[in-house]
Design an enzyme around this catalytic site. Structure first.
Site: not given
Ligand SMILES: NC(=O)c1ccc[n+]([C@@H]2O[C@H](COP(=O)([O-])OP(=O)(O)OC[C@H]3O[C@@H](n4cnc5c(N)ncnc54)[C@H](OP(=O)(O)O)[C@@H]3O)[C@@H](O)[C@H]2O)c1
Length: 295
Positions: A52, A96, A119
């Site tokens: 990422k 994460q 997200d």
């Protein structure tokens, strides 16, 4: 003939257009910034975070790399999130998952500033999505919706069967495809592990999205002729030569029936990564009251 939908190509096109938007922001003195928070020593999680970060660097998004000892108390993570929430230079925060046992994932999500929740998992953002006024669409379902659009697949009036009801894929995708907007207006059925006769559902669908985490769960015998098949699944399976990645769809038999299908790898996966960049760029606009009307 079956079209294999090339997620790498669609994601690359999206990244190019994002780079243009990031260049425009630079002229206003703004560099979109994503903070990644890793509280794990799992090698897969470490790899996801570094992928990422390199995706961000490629398009000109700055990153903050925060690592927390996996044995630290939950408060250490919450304090970090409070600091990132109040840092004016940070546009997006990605924690994460999964986090260690002493930290509840749901608490982590609620602790984030919803404006920085790239997200799209915060309850406020879920609520906006369900109401049809999305702020940040979760990356994987957004990637699926974008792939369908790019492949010229009409969702309006289509019978869509989604296999899987998770909070990160199945449920948000179902809500997105239901909305009274372009890329929506579908009739959506969501199947799961308690569904009686999965094949009866998939076999009458115009579009099947497989997101169950079961290798090759959906095969050609379960599909209608000329259906569109989107394979979200990523499963590592052992082979004689080691291991390989397979999706939730048996690609060869499904390709004999489908009019269009995504491969694994190279289908939905690259789109998920690109949509995180998209949400970060969107966050950089929204947080400064700059217009962002998509790409
Ligand atoms: N390509 C990407 O970027 C990306 C992103 C996210 C996830 N994934 C992959 O997508 C897959 C799903 O991920 P997830 O996080 O949504 O998984 P998850 O949280 O484990 O949810 C799986 C869903 O599938 C359902 N299911 C399991 N076995 C089934 C069966 N035999 N028949 C029908 N439904 C079944 C489960 O039903 P119950 O609710 O009844 O348990 C559950 O709703 C995984 O392979 C994951 O690695 C890929």
């Amino acid at each position: 003939m079956t079209t294999v939908i090339d997620g790498n190509a669609v994601a690359s096109d999206l990244r190019d257009r994002l780079t243009g938007r990031i260049d425009d922001l630079a002229t206003e003195g703004v560099t979109p910034t994503l903070a990644t928070v890793l509280m794990s020593d799992d090698p897969a999680s470490e790899t996801y975070v570094s992928m990422k970060q390199s995706d961000c660097e490629e398009v000109g998004i700055a990153t903050r790399d925060v690592e927390i000892d996996p044995d630290a108390p939950a408060e250490r993570l919450f304090d970090t999130l409070d600091d990132l929430n109040s840092d004016p230079e940070v546009d997006g925060v990605l924690v994460q998952m999964p986090t260690p046992d002493q930290v509840a994932d749901s608490e982590v999500i609620r602790r984030l500033d919803p404006m920085k929740d790239v997200d799209g998992f915060h309850p406020e953002n879920v609520g906006l999505l369900v109401r049809g006024d999305p702020r940040y669409k979760p990356c994987t379902p957004h990637g699926v919706q974008h792939l369908l659009d790019h492949a010229g697949v009409e969702t309006e009036g289509a019978d869509v069967v989604i296999v899987g009801r998770s909070n990160i894929v199945g449920k948000p995708l179902a809500n997105m495809l239901l909305q009274k907007t372009a890329g929506g207006n579908a009739t959506v059925t969501v199947c799961h592990s308690r569904t009686d006769d999965l094949a009866a559902h998939t076999g009458r669908a115009d579009i099947v999205v497989a997101a169950a985490g079961v290798p090759e769960l959906v095969d050609g015998s379960m599909l209608a002729e000329d259906s569109v098949v989107i394979d979200v699944g990523v499963n590592r399976v052992e082979t004689e030569d080691g291991s390989t990645l397979v999706g939730d769809v048996a690609f060869d038999s499904a390709s004999e029936l489908a009019s269009a299908i995504t491969p694994v790898p190279g289908g939905v996966g690259p789109m998920t990564r690109a949509m995180l960049l998209y949400n970060t760029v969107k966050a950089a606009h929204l947080r400064r009251d700059l217009a962002f009307d998509g790409l």
